[in-house]
Each structure stands twice: as C-alpha cells, then as structure tokens.
Design an enzyme around this catalytic site. Sequence first.
Site, PDB file in Angstrom:
ATOM      1  N   CYS A  61      39.913  43.931  36.251  1.00  6.70           N
ATOM      2  CA  CYS A  61      40.838  42.978  35.538  1.00  6.70           C
ATOM      3  C   CYS A  61      41.678  42.454  36.529  1.00  6.70           C
ATOM      4  O   CYS A  61      41.946  42.922  37.565  1.00  6.70           O
ATOM      5  CB  CYS A  61      41.553  43.487  34.151  1.00  6.70           C
ATOM      6  SG  CYS A  61      42.759  44.746  34.574  1.00  6.70           S
ATOM      7  N   CYS A  62      42.384  41.354  36.308  1.00  7.85           N
ATOM      8  CA  CYS A  62      43.409  40.498  37.119  1.00  7.85           C
ATOM      9  C   CYS A  62      44.064  39.549  36.137  1.00  7.85           C
ATOM     10  O   CYS A  62      44.107  40.085  34.973  1.00  7.85           O
ATOM     11  CB  CYS A  62      42.617  39.904  38.042  1.00  7.85           C
ATOM     12  SG  CYS A  62      41.228  38.568  37.702  1.00  7.85           S
ATOM     13  N   ARG A  63      44.418  38.488  36.776  1.00  6.31           N
ATOM     14  CA  ARG A  63      45.143  37.351  35.838  1.00  6.31           C
ATOM     15  C   ARG A  63      44.195  36.580  35.065  1.00  6.31           C
ATOM     16  O   ARG A  63      44.354  36.285  33.959  1.00  6.31           O
ATOM     17  CB  ARG A  63      46.185  36.603  36.790  1.00  6.31           C
ATOM     18  CG  ARG A  63      46.925  35.574  35.935  1.00  6.31           C
ATOM     19  CD  ARG A  63      47.932  34.685  36.831  1.00  6.31           C
ATOM     20  NE  ARG A  63      48.795  35.400  37.577  1.00  6.31           N
ATOM     21  CZ  ARG A  63      49.917  35.931  37.294  1.00  6.31           C
ATOM     22  NH1 ARG A  63      50.496  35.203  36.127  1.00  6.31           N
ATOM     23  NH2 ARG A  63      50.914  36.425  37.871  1.00  6.31           N
ATOM     24  N   GLY A  65      40.520  36.565  35.742  1.00  6.03           N
ATOM     25  CA  GLY A  65      38.954  36.817  35.889  1.00  6.03           C
ATOM     26  C   GLY A  65      38.236  36.479  37.065  1.00  6.03           C
ATOM     27  O   GLY A  65      37.254  37.330  37.291  1.00  6.03           O
ATOM     28  N   TRP A  88      43.645  40.770  32.534  1.00  7.68           N
ATOM     29  CA  TRP A  88      44.201  41.957  31.835  1.00  7.68           C
ATOM     30  C   TRP A  88      44.403  42.240  30.563  1.00  7.68           C
ATOM     31  O   TRP A  88      44.277  43.504  29.920  1.00  7.68           O
ATOM     32  CB  TRP A  88      45.313  42.465  32.698  1.00  7.68           C
ATOM     33  CG  TRP A  88      46.601  41.938  32.534  1.00  7.68           C
ATOM     34  CD1 TRP A  88      46.913  40.700  33.338  1.00  7.68           C
ATOM     35  CD2 TRP A  88      47.862  42.370  31.658  1.00  7.68           C
ATOM     36  NE1 TRP A  88      48.351  40.340  32.828  1.00  7.68           N
ATOM     37  CE2 TRP A  88      48.753  41.255  31.951  1.00  7.68           C
ATOM     38  CE3 TRP A  88      47.981  43.287  30.731  1.00  7.68           C
ATOM     39  CZ2 TRP A  88      49.892  41.267  30.976  1.00  7.68           C
ATOM     40  CZ3 TRP A  88      49.119  43.479  29.874  1.00  7.68           C
ATOM     41  CH2 TRP A  88      50.070  42.329  30.057  1.00  7.68           C
TER      42      TRP A  88
END
Length: 95
Positions: A61-63, A65, A88
């Site tokens: 996950c990240c901010r 995608g 996330w």
Amino acid sequence: MAGFLDQMEALRLLDQGALLVDVRTQGEWDEGHGPDSILLPLDQLEARLGELPKDKPILLCCRSGARSGNAAGWLNQQGYQAHNLGPWQRNPRCT
C-alpha cells in the site's frame, strides 16, 4: 477500484498470514498508517528485499496506489506473490 486487490481477498490473505507492506516515506507513515503494516519505503525496497518472505503473500500500500502498484509488479518479477492493495486506508483492518 480498478487495479487494486479486492477487499474480501485482502482480508482473506491477511487472515492467512500475508504481510502488509507500506511503501510510503517515513514522513507519510508518521502522518498515519494502518494496523499490522510495516514500513518499507519504495526507495529502499531493492536494498531490503531479503527482509521480505517469499513463502507468503505480500500486500502493498501507499498514498494513492501508484507506488504500491510499481512495487507489486517489481516484486512479482522477483518471484514474490505481491498484490497492490492501493491507498493505505484500504487496509481491511482499518476502523
């Protein structure tokens, strides 16, 4: 959301022991992150590859995608079972 791992599948994989990896920066992580996730910034992924297990799925996950999608694609090329969870906040264990 297109391109992201289905929420029910994500929960199933997590329940079976999948590792949840957040590839954002330390500063972004400090602003908030989901439970049960570990921080492994994208710019450190190659150098720290040995820290990731090849015997279990990895949800990234990240901010938004984008970074997690890049990481998932690269990890799959390296022989990992990696999936893009997306932002996330899509962690099915976030309340």
